[in-house]
Design a protein around this motif. Structure first.
Motif, PDB file in Angstrom:
ATOM      1  N   SER A  56      -7.708  23.730  -6.820  1.00  0.00           N
ATOM      2  CA  SER A  56      -6.831  23.048  -6.139  1.00  0.00           C
ATOM      3  C   SER A  56      -7.129  23.776  -4.582  1.00  0.00           C
ATOM      4  CB  SER A  56      -5.332  23.249  -6.340  1.00  0.00           C
ATOM      5  OG  SER A  56      -4.808  23.690  -7.565  1.00  0.00           O
ATOM      6  N   ALA A  57      -6.632  22.823  -3.763  1.00  0.00           N
ATOM      7  CA  ALA A  57      -6.733  23.166  -2.243  1.00  0.00           C
ATOM      8  C   ALA A  57      -5.343  22.762  -1.901  1.00  0.00           C
ATOM      9  CB  ALA A  57      -7.828  22.640  -1.768  1.00  0.00           C
ATOM     10  N   ALA A  58      -4.222  23.468  -1.436  1.00  0.00           N
ATOM     11  CA  ALA A  58      -3.117  23.193  -0.811  1.00  0.00           C
ATOM     12  C   ALA A  58      -3.262  22.516   0.459  1.00  0.00           C
ATOM     13  CB  ALA A  58      -2.153  24.250  -0.896  1.00  0.00           C
ATOM     14  N   ILE A  59      -3.189  21.203   0.569  1.00  0.00           N
ATOM     15  CA  ILE A  59      -3.380  20.639   1.979  1.00  0.00           C
ATOM     16  C   ILE A  59      -1.826  20.356   2.697  1.00  0.00           C
ATOM     17  CG2 ILE A  59      -4.193  18.482   3.088  1.00  0.00           C
ATOM     18  CD1 ILE A  59      -6.242  20.369   1.596  1.00  0.00           C
ATOM     19  N   PRO A  60      -1.740  20.620   3.837  1.00  0.00           N
ATOM     20  CA  PRO A  60      -0.233  20.055   4.320  1.00  0.00           C
ATOM     21  C   PRO A  60      -0.273  18.737   4.182  1.00  0.00           C
ATOM     22  CG  PRO A  60      -1.640  21.656   5.948  1.00  0.00           C
ATOM     23  CD  PRO A  60      -2.688  21.244   4.858  1.00  0.00           C
ATOM     24  N   PHE A 100      -4.387  14.529  -7.603  1.00  0.00           N
ATOM     25  CA  PHE A 100      -3.664  15.825  -6.733  1.00  0.00           C
ATOM     26  C   PHE A 100      -2.070  15.865  -7.410  1.00  0.00           C
ATOM     27  CE2 PHE A 100      -2.948  11.380  -4.922  1.00  0.00           C
ATOM     28  CZ  PHE A 100      -1.612  11.395  -4.650  1.00  0.00           C
ATOM     29  N   THR A 101      -1.483  16.727  -7.074  1.00  0.00           N
ATOM     30  CA  THR A 101      -0.404  17.160  -7.598  1.00  0.00           C
ATOM     31  C   THR A 101       0.791  17.471  -6.137  1.00  0.00           C
ATOM     32  OG1 THR A 101      -1.267  18.258  -9.347  1.00  0.00           O
ATOM     33  CG2 THR A 101       1.047  18.886  -9.003  1.00  0.00           C
ATOM     34  N   LEU A 109       2.272  15.669 -17.345  1.00  0.00           N
ATOM     35  CA  LEU A 109       3.883  15.810 -17.387  1.00  0.00           C
ATOM     36  C   LEU A 109       4.606  15.015 -16.354  1.00  0.00           C
ATOM     37  CD1 LEU A 109       3.736  19.737 -17.855  1.00  0.00           C
ATOM     38  CD2 LEU A 109       3.931  17.995 -19.514  1.00  0.00           C
ATOM     39  N   HIS A 110       5.561  14.416 -16.966  1.00  0.00           N
ATOM     40  CA  HIS A 110       6.440  13.695 -15.585  1.00  0.00           C
ATOM     41  C   HIS A 110       7.605  14.478 -15.602  1.00  0.00           C
ATOM     42  CE1 HIS A 110       4.273   9.753 -16.506  1.00  0.00           C
ATOM     43  NE2 HIS A 110       3.633  10.411 -17.330  1.00  0.00           N
ATOM     44  N   GLY A 111       7.398  15.462 -14.711  1.00  0.00           N
ATOM     45  CA  GLY A 111       8.628  16.216 -14.467  1.00  0.00           C
ATOM     46  C   GLY A 111       8.623  16.870 -13.052  1.00  0.00           C
ATOM     47  N   ALA A 112       8.972  18.125 -12.943  1.00  0.00           N
ATOM     48  CA  ALA A 112       9.150  18.615 -11.417  1.00  0.00           C
ATOM     49  C   ALA A 112       7.768  18.567 -10.845  1.00  0.00           C
ATOM     50  CB  ALA A 112       9.626  20.007 -11.516  1.00  0.00           C
ATOM     51  N   SER A 113       6.697  18.878 -11.509  1.00  0.00           N
ATOM     52  CA  SER A 113       5.389  18.806 -10.641  1.00  0.00           C
ATOM     53  C   SER A 113       4.721  17.271 -11.108  1.00  0.00           C
ATOM     54  CB  SER A 113       4.444  19.598 -11.110  1.00  0.00           C
ATOM     55  OG  SER A 113       4.688  20.903 -10.717  1.00  0.00           O
ATOM     56  N   ARG A 114       4.636  16.393 -10.132  1.00  0.00           N
ATOM     57  CA  ARG A 114       4.151  15.139 -10.306  1.00  0.00           C
ATOM     58  C   ARG A 114       2.630  15.195 -10.231  1.00  0.00           C
ATOM     59  NH1 ARG A 114       8.549  14.005  -6.127  1.00  0.00           N
ATOM     60  NH2 ARG A 114       7.052  15.495  -5.328  1.00  0.00           N
ATOM     61  N   HIS A 115       1.901  14.725 -11.279  1.00  0.00           N
ATOM     62  CA  HIS A 115       0.562  14.973 -11.185  1.00  0.00           C
ATOM     63  C   HIS A 115      -0.108  13.440 -10.918  1.00  0.00           C
ATOM     64  CE1 HIS A 115       0.822  19.171 -12.499  1.00  0.00           C
ATOM     65  NE2 HIS A 115       1.663  18.557 -13.631  1.00  0.00           N
ATOM     66  N   PHE A 116      -0.903  13.029  -9.896  1.00  0.00           N
ATOM     67  CA  PHE A 116      -1.190  11.833  -9.655  1.00  0.00           C
ATOM     68  C   PHE A 116      -2.708  11.547 -10.198  1.00  0.00           C
ATOM     69  CE2 PHE A 116       2.230  12.432  -7.044  1.00  0.00           C
ATOM     70  CZ  PHE A 116       2.994  11.169  -7.052  1.00  0.00           C
TER      71      PHE A 116
END
Length: 157
Positions: free
Chosen positions: A47-51, A84-85, A67-74
């Motif tokens: 991953s690269a954390a992009i603003p 991306f997440t 997972l369909h929870g707090a972290s939304r994975h697209f």
């Protein structure tokens, strides 16, 4: 190794979802958690954390998967590429899978996380390793070191 040239564009494997980044990453990572191993079908995810204000989807409509929870994975709804997440409550950045960019050759993980779950043979060139996630108070120093050494003046990232 090449340098990241902005803006940078990319897309999923089938090309139906396209994206663009216009800001340098805050941090680059490899995650060894078993969840990332399962979702990426690999030893770790990158991953690269992009603003957030430097990230946009320019074509298509990614869907939430994994997972369909707090972290939304697209994902791309057609080829199912994990693109991306967006972690809930951390709206200032998007965790982009850097291999979604048309030219990911610039990417090197600066930190690796969840090494307590890594496969015994999996190694990365990361500068910092963490058994789980770094403590929230560590991120300021990590992003400053990354920006100083890898975005503005160093040879990697």
């Amino acid at each position: 190794m090449s340098r990241l040239t902005l803006p940078a564009e990319g897309g999923c494997r089938c090309g139906r979802v396209r994206l663009k980044i216009s800001a340098p990453p805050l941090l680059t990572m490899a995650c060894h958690c078993t969840g990332c191993q399962s979702m990426s079908a690999s030893a770790y995810s990158l991953s690269a954390a992009i603003p957030s204000d430097g990230f946009e989807v320019t074509e298509g409509g990614p869907v939430i998967g994994g997972l369909h929870g707090a972290s939304r994975h697209f994902f791309c709804p057609h080829c199912m590429s994990w693109m991306f997440t967006r972690p809930e409550g951390l709206d200032w950045f998007v965790n982009l899978r850097p291999t979604m960019l048309d030219d990911p050759a610039w990417f090197t993980p600066f930190i690796e996380t969840w090494t307590n779950e890594k496969l015994p043979w999996a190694t990365t060139p990361a500068v910092h390793s963490h058994a789980a996630l770094p403590a929230m108070e560590e991120y300021e120093a990590l992003t400053a070191e990354f920006a100083q050494n890898y975005v503005t003046g160093g040879s990697a990232g």
